[in-house]
Design a protein around this motif. Sequence first.
Motif, short mmCIF file in Angstrom:
data_model
loop_
_atom_site.label_atom_id
_atom_site.label_comp_id
_atom_site.label_asym_id
_atom_site.label_seq_id
_atom_site.Cartn_x
_atom_site.Cartn_y
_atom_site.Cartn_z
N VAL A 57 -9.45 -15.80 9.18
CA VAL A 57 -8.73 -15.34 8.00
C VAL A 57 -8.79 -13.81 7.98
N GLU A 58 -7.68 -13.20 7.62
CA GLU A 58 -7.63 -11.74 7.50
C GLU A 58 -7.35 -11.39 6.05
N ILE A 59 -8.25 -10.61 5.48
CA ILE A 59 -8.06 -10.13 4.11
C ILE A 59 -8.02 -8.62 4.17
N ASP A 60 -6.82 -8.09 4.10
CA ASP A 60 -6.65 -6.65 4.14
C ASP A 60 -6.74 -6.10 2.73
N PRO A 61 -7.64 -5.14 2.50
CA PRO A 61 -7.73 -4.55 1.16
C PRO A 61 -6.38 -3.95 0.75
N HIS A 62 -6.01 -4.15 -0.49
CA HIS A 62 -4.75 -3.64 -1.00
C HIS A 62 -5.04 -2.71 -2.18
N TRP A 63 -4.20 -1.70 -2.36
CA TRP A 63 -4.44 -0.73 -3.43
C TRP A 63 -4.49 -1.39 -4.80
N SER A 64 -3.74 -2.47 -4.99
CA SER A 64 -3.75 -3.13 -6.30
C SER A 64 -5.12 -3.74 -6.60
N GLY A 65 -5.82 -4.23 -5.56
CA GLY A 65 -7.16 -4.77 -5.75
C GLY A 65 -8.14 -3.68 -6.14
N LYS A 66 -7.98 -2.51 -5.52
CA LYS A 66 -8.87 -1.38 -5.86
C LYS A 66 -8.62 -0.91 -7.29
N ILE A 67 -7.34 -0.85 -7.69
CA ILE A 67 -7.02 -0.46 -9.06
C ILE A 67 -7.56 -1.50 -10.05
N ALA A 68 -7.46 -2.78 -9.70
CA ALA A 68 -7.99 -3.84 -10.56
C ALA A 68 -9.49 -3.68 -10.76
N THR A 69 -10.20 -3.39 -9.66
CA THR A 69 -11.65 -3.20 -9.76
C THR A 69 -11.99 -1.99 -10.63
N ILE A 70 -11.27 -0.88 -10.41
CA ILE A 70 -11.49 0.32 -11.22
C ILE A 70 -11.20 0.01 -12.70
N GLY A 71 -10.12 -0.74 -12.94
CA GLY A 71 -9.79 -1.12 -14.32
C GLY A 71 -10.86 -1.98 -14.96
N GLN A 72 -11.41 -2.92 -14.20
CA GLN A 72 -12.46 -3.78 -14.74
C GLN A 72 -13.72 -2.97 -15.04
N ILE A 73 -14.08 -2.06 -14.14
CA ILE A 73 -15.25 -1.20 -14.39
C ILE A 73 -15.02 -0.34 -15.63
N ILE A 109 -1.70 -8.71 -10.79
CA ILE A 109 -0.85 -8.21 -9.70
C ILE A 109 -1.55 -8.37 -8.36
N SER A 110 -2.82 -7.98 -8.30
CA SER A 110 -3.55 -8.08 -7.03
C SER A 110 -3.71 -9.53 -6.61
N SER A 111 -3.88 -10.42 -7.57
CA SER A 111 -3.99 -11.85 -7.25
C SER A 111 -2.72 -12.34 -6.58
N ILE A 112 -1.57 -11.98 -7.12
CA ILE A 112 -0.28 -12.39 -6.54
C ILE A 112 -0.12 -11.82 -5.14
N ILE A 113 -0.47 -10.56 -4.96
CA ILE A 113 -0.31 -9.91 -3.64
C ILE A 113 -1.21 -10.57 -2.61
N TYR A 114 -2.47 -10.83 -2.96
CA TYR A 114 -3.38 -11.48 -2.01
C TYR A 114 -2.94 -12.90 -1.70
N MET A 115 -2.44 -13.63 -2.70
CA MET A 115 -1.96 -14.99 -2.46
C MET A 115 -0.75 -14.98 -1.52
N ARG A 116 0.14 -14.01 -1.68
CA ARG A 116 1.28 -13.89 -0.77
C ARG A 116 0.80 -13.62 0.66
N GLY A 117 -0.24 -12.80 0.79
CA GLY A 117 -0.82 -12.55 2.11
C GLY A 117 -1.40 -13.81 2.72
N PHE A 118 -2.05 -14.63 1.90
CA PHE A 118 -2.58 -15.90 2.39
C PHE A 118 -1.46 -16.83 2.83
N LEU A 119 -0.39 -16.88 2.05
CA LEU A 119 0.74 -17.75 2.41
C LEU A 119 1.37 -17.32 3.73
N ARG A 120 1.43 -16.01 3.97
CA ARG A 120 1.97 -15.52 5.25
C ARG A 120 1.09 -15.95 6.41
N GLN A 121 -0.21 -16.05 6.18
CA GLN A 121 -1.11 -16.50 7.24
C GLN A 121 -0.99 -18.00 7.47
#
Length: 193
Positions: A129-145, A171-183
């Motif tokens: 499995v490949e999980i490439d970090p995405h900017w939306s995930g980083k923004i989500a983490t910063i927002g949660q902090i 948003i990051s959840s949708i983007i990561y799920m789309r990445g999983f579907l592509r795999q």
Amino acid sequence: MTVTLATKITILRILLVPVFVGFAIYYAESVRAGAAVEAYRYGAMAAFATASISDGIDGFIARKFHQESFLGRWLDPLADKALMLSAILVLSFTPWPYHFPLWFPILVISRDLSLIAGAILIKLVHGKVEIDPHWSGKIATIGQIAAISWVLLQWDHPTYIVAFAGLFTAISSIIYMRGFLRQIHPAESEPSA
């Protein structure tokens, strides 16, 4: 097995999680009793801040001094998730003067569980499995902090920062799920000749 300095700092972050939770719960109980003990809130703030800052420090040390390790790669995300989820849960379900609305922990937890389930499914189906970090995930983490810090500091109008964190978590959840579907269906993502 030698435990590197970076990994020791990561272990310290994990150990700070119950310290944070303890202070946060004691503060909430003092609020419920009608006599808020601010020392407990300061203790929770200090534990959360130390754990958050040390997250950057252990990563820097691991890269700068070539201390990446198998143990560190497993413990680092565990420490991150343990701190974030425990903070969100405690600040959602205890009587802090402001607490997170119910939709916020549900969104964050369902996102994390979906990512874990998706990664396991792809690992079982494709062997990797490949999980490439995405900017939306980083923004989500910063927002949660930021949202957690806002509540710990008891600043006014936390609704806006919670909404911001929730938006980017979704948003990051949708983007990561789309990445999983592509795999799972790689042929569908490739352009036809």
